[in-house]
Scaffold this motif. Structure first.
Motif, short mmCIF file in Angstrom:
data_model
loop_
_atom_site.label_atom_id
_atom_site.label_comp_id
_atom_site.label_asym_id
_atom_site.label_seq_id
_atom_site.Cartn_x
_atom_site.Cartn_y
_atom_site.Cartn_z
N LEU A 21 0.82 -1.22 0.00
CA LEU A 21 0.00 0.00 0.00
C LEU A 21 0.86 1.26 0.00
CD1 LEU A 21 -3.00 -0.89 2.32
CD2 LEU A 21 -2.88 -0.95 -0.18
N ASP A 22 1.99 1.24 0.68
CA ASP A 22 2.90 2.39 0.67
C ASP A 22 3.37 2.65 -0.76
OD1 ASP A 22 4.61 4.38 2.23
OD2 ASP A 22 6.14 3.25 1.10
N HIS A 23 3.76 1.61 -1.47
CA HIS A 23 4.20 1.75 -2.86
C HIS A 23 3.06 2.28 -3.72
CE1 HIS A 23 5.56 0.60 -6.89
NE2 HIS A 23 6.77 0.48 -6.38
N MET A 24 1.86 1.73 -3.55
CA MET A 24 0.70 2.17 -4.33
C MET A 24 0.36 3.63 -4.04
SD MET A 24 -1.69 -1.25 -3.92
CE MET A 24 -3.15 -0.55 -4.71
N ALA A 25 0.44 4.03 -2.78
CA ALA A 25 0.12 5.40 -2.39
C ALA A 25 1.10 6.40 -3.00
CB ALA A 25 0.11 5.53 -0.87
N ARG A 26 2.37 6.03 -3.04
CA ARG A 26 3.39 6.92 -3.63
C ARG A 26 3.15 7.10 -5.12
NH1 ARG A 26 7.49 7.97 0.05
NH2 ARG A 26 7.24 6.77 1.95
N GLU A 27 2.59 6.08 -5.76
CA GLU A 27 2.25 6.18 -7.18
C GLU A 27 0.96 6.98 -7.37
OE1 GLU A 27 0.90 3.38 -10.93
OE2 GLU A 27 2.23 2.50 -9.42
N ALA A 28 -0.05 6.69 -6.55
CA ALA A 28 -1.36 7.34 -6.71
C ALA A 28 -1.34 8.82 -6.32
CB ALA A 28 -2.41 6.59 -5.88
N LYS A 29 -0.65 9.13 -5.21
CA LYS A 29 -0.64 10.51 -4.69
C LYS A 29 0.76 10.91 -4.25
CE LYS A 29 -5.44 10.74 -3.54
NZ LYS A 29 -6.48 10.76 -2.54
N PRO A 30 1.68 11.06 -5.23
CA PRO A 30 3.07 11.38 -4.88
C PRO A 30 3.23 12.68 -4.09
CG PRO A 30 2.72 11.58 -7.25
CD PRO A 30 1.48 10.98 -6.67
N ALA A 31 2.36 13.64 -4.32
CA ALA A 31 2.47 14.92 -3.61
C ALA A 31 2.32 14.77 -2.10
CB ALA A 31 1.43 15.90 -4.14
N ALA A 32 1.62 13.74 -1.66
CA ALA A 32 1.41 13.52 -0.22
C ALA A 32 2.70 13.07 0.48
CB ALA A 32 0.31 12.49 0.01
N PHE A 33 3.70 12.71 -0.31
CA PHE A 33 4.95 12.18 0.27
C PHE A 33 6.16 13.10 0.04
CE2 PHE A 33 2.14 8.62 -0.32
CZ PHE A 33 2.28 7.92 0.87
#
Length: 155
Positions: free
Chosen positions: A142-154
């Protein structure tokens, strides 16, 4: 019994969404039929032992199911990219597949912060897999998916 708060109800909706997506895949039933069944038989149900199922946020449940179904191709591609060693999504445990689809749908189709989605669905994984490596695996994917889906959040 006190009325559950909004956070608890959204958490329950996520849990029910994973169950519903799993049931849809394993039974071949339509999304409409599964949603109807969950809304009429699962939300707030009293079990044989007298305990009560969590009251879920029906609106959030519907949004998660819709997102998982409507964004499934994108979410499955994100999941495939997040899985290590070329382990395609169709080879993983069907409960995990349902979980990744629900979480991925929430990531791509809602304003829920990605870190909240990750935390919530790791908790769902813990509910399905008491002990073991699955919750850590879910967290990493999920961390990998989140960085792809919403990179600005990271950033």
């Amino acid at each position: 019994m006190s009325k559950p708060d909004k956070k608890q109800m959204r958490s329950a909706a996520r849990f029910f969404a994973v169950q519903a997506l799993f049931q849809m895949e394993s039974s071949g039933q339509t999304v409409e039929r599964i949603v109807r069944e969950f809304e009429s038989h699962r939300f707030g149900e009293v079990l044989d032992d007298g305990s009560e199922m969590a009251e879920g946020d029906v609106t959030h449940f519907r949004a998660l199911i819709d997102a998982a179904v409507n964004w499934q191709a994108r979410v499955d591609q994100m999941t495939d990219r997040a899985l290590v060693a070329k382990w395609p999504i169709d080879r993983i445990d069907p409960v995990l597949r349902a979980l990744f689809r629900a979480a991925g749908g929430e990531m791509v189709a809602t304003d829920t912060p990605p870190k909240v989605v990750i935390t919530e669905f790791v908790d769902v994984a813990k509910a399905f897999f008491d002990e073991g490596k699955e919750p850590k695996f879910v967290n990493a994917v999920l961390d990998h998916m989140a960085r792809e889906a919403k990179p600005a959040a990271f950033s």
